[in-house]
Design an enzyme around this catalytic site. Structure first.
Site, PDB file in Angstrom:
ATOM      1  N   GLY A   8       3.492  -5.061 -50.034  1.00 49.38           N
ATOM      2  CA  GLY A   8       3.359  -6.426 -49.554  1.00 49.38           C
ATOM      3  C   GLY A   8       4.628  -7.253 -49.650  1.00 49.38           C
ATOM      4  N   HIS A   9       4.449  -8.565 -49.847  1.00 50.72           N
ATOM      5  CA  HIS A   9       5.516  -9.558 -49.795  1.00 50.72           C
ATOM      6  C   HIS A   9       6.590  -9.314 -50.852  1.00 50.72           C
ATOM      7  CE1 HIS A   9       7.214 -13.464 -48.826  1.00 50.72           C
ATOM      8  NE2 HIS A   9       7.074 -13.891 -50.061  1.00 50.72           N
ATOM      9  N   PHE A  10       6.168  -9.149 -52.087  1.00 51.73           N
ATOM     10  CA  PHE A  10       7.109  -8.910 -53.180  1.00 51.73           C
ATOM     11  C   PHE A  10       7.265  -7.406 -53.397  1.00 51.73           C
ATOM     12  CE2 PHE A  10       5.978 -13.355 -54.328  1.00 51.73           C
ATOM     13  CZ  PHE A  10       7.263 -13.874 -54.356  1.00 51.73           C
TER      14      PHE A  10
END
Length: 289
Positions: free
Chosen positions: A261-263
């Site tokens: 995901g994002h991180f």
């Protein structure tokens, strides 16, 4: 060993993490929202044997000063100016830029201004193309159009613990691989009195970034910095739609979409560290020799 330092920039204490010998190539690590240099806590020691790594906290984030919105102009122009002065204060001459999320518009302002200093780019979920602003951005775009209390209210959920945890867990393969320390620490800083106003100011200022995309894309085309893309492909905030266009403007691109995901560093930090090591070792051979 990672050291934890502070330097005064325009009367503000700017906190930064640093590791590795200054004789080695420098990587300047620019964090995203709502985190800080803490997001690089594992990457820094993983690369410090071969590289010099520096990761500052922006004003209003992490352990740097947090002046109120009445005391400091929370815009991307101003954050880039602070980082630019930080670079000068700690005497960085040349560096690779690791940009993620908010780090992209900050880093690209600096890169376009001082292209001769940038040895390479490492892009992790950092946007420079209209294609990368999808559904997540619709309420924020409405705020750019009308900075009303009603539109601001619709964004405040993004400062809650639930939303912060979601940023770390949405799109990951294995929830048990994600430390709860991440969202707990970020939320501690978000919950400080006055920080909500800071984040809203920067949400509004983000609207100044898309008009600069053509300028940054021209920088890519003209100066052709070697670029490593390590992108969490399941990111709802900055989806992979924003990763592909880099390949149109840059000739020397190593491209990796990661199943996270994002991180992305939280789940694929080891893989990203290996990609960076191999990429910079091949691109900066003359520097490393």
């Amino acid at each position: 060993m990672t050291t934890y330092r502070t330097v005064s920039i325009d009367g503000l204490d700017i906190f930064y993490r640093e590791a590795g010998s200054r004789d080695n190539p420098t990587i300047l690590l620019l964090h995203g929202f709502p985190t800080s240099s803490h997001m690089f806590r594992n990457l820094i020691p993983a690369l410090a044997d071969k590289f010099h790594l520096v990761a500052p906290d922006y004003p209003g984030y992490g352990n740097s000063s947090m002046p109120t919105v009445n005391e400091f102009d929370y815009t991307f122009d101003r954050l880039a100016e602070i980082v630019e002065k930080f670079i000068a204060a700690i005497d960085l001459k040349k560096y690779s830029l690791y940009v993620m999320d908010y780090g992209a518009p900050i880093g690209y302002r600096i890169a376009a201004k001082y292209p001769e200093r940038v040895q390479s780019l490492i892009v992790q979920n950092g946007n420079a193309y209209e294609e990368g602003l999808r559904e997540f951005w619709e309420p924020i775009k409405a705020y750019w159009q009308e900075r009303s209390p009603d539109n601001a209210e619709k964004l405040k959920y993004l400062f809650t613990l639930e939303a912060t945890k979601w940023q770390y867990t949405n799109g990951v393969r294995n929830l048990e691989a994600i430390s709860p320390d991440t969202w707990t620490i970020d939320q501690h800083f978000l919950d400080r009195p006055g920080n909500e106003e800071i984040q809203l100011a920067l949400f509004y200022s983000y609207g100044t970034n898309p008009p600069l995309y053509p300028q940054w894309q021209e920088y890519f085309r003209q100066y052709q910095p070697p670029t490593l893309i390590v992108w969490g492909k399941n990111d709802y905030i900055f989806p992979a739609d924003g990763a592909y266009p880099y390949q149109h403007d840059l000739k020397d691109v190593e491209f990796h979409l990661l199943d996270t995901g994002h991180f992305a560093l939280e789940e694929d930090g080891d893989a990203i560290a290996n990609y960076i090591d191999q990429f910079l070792t091949s691109r900066l051979q003359s520097v490393l020799a």
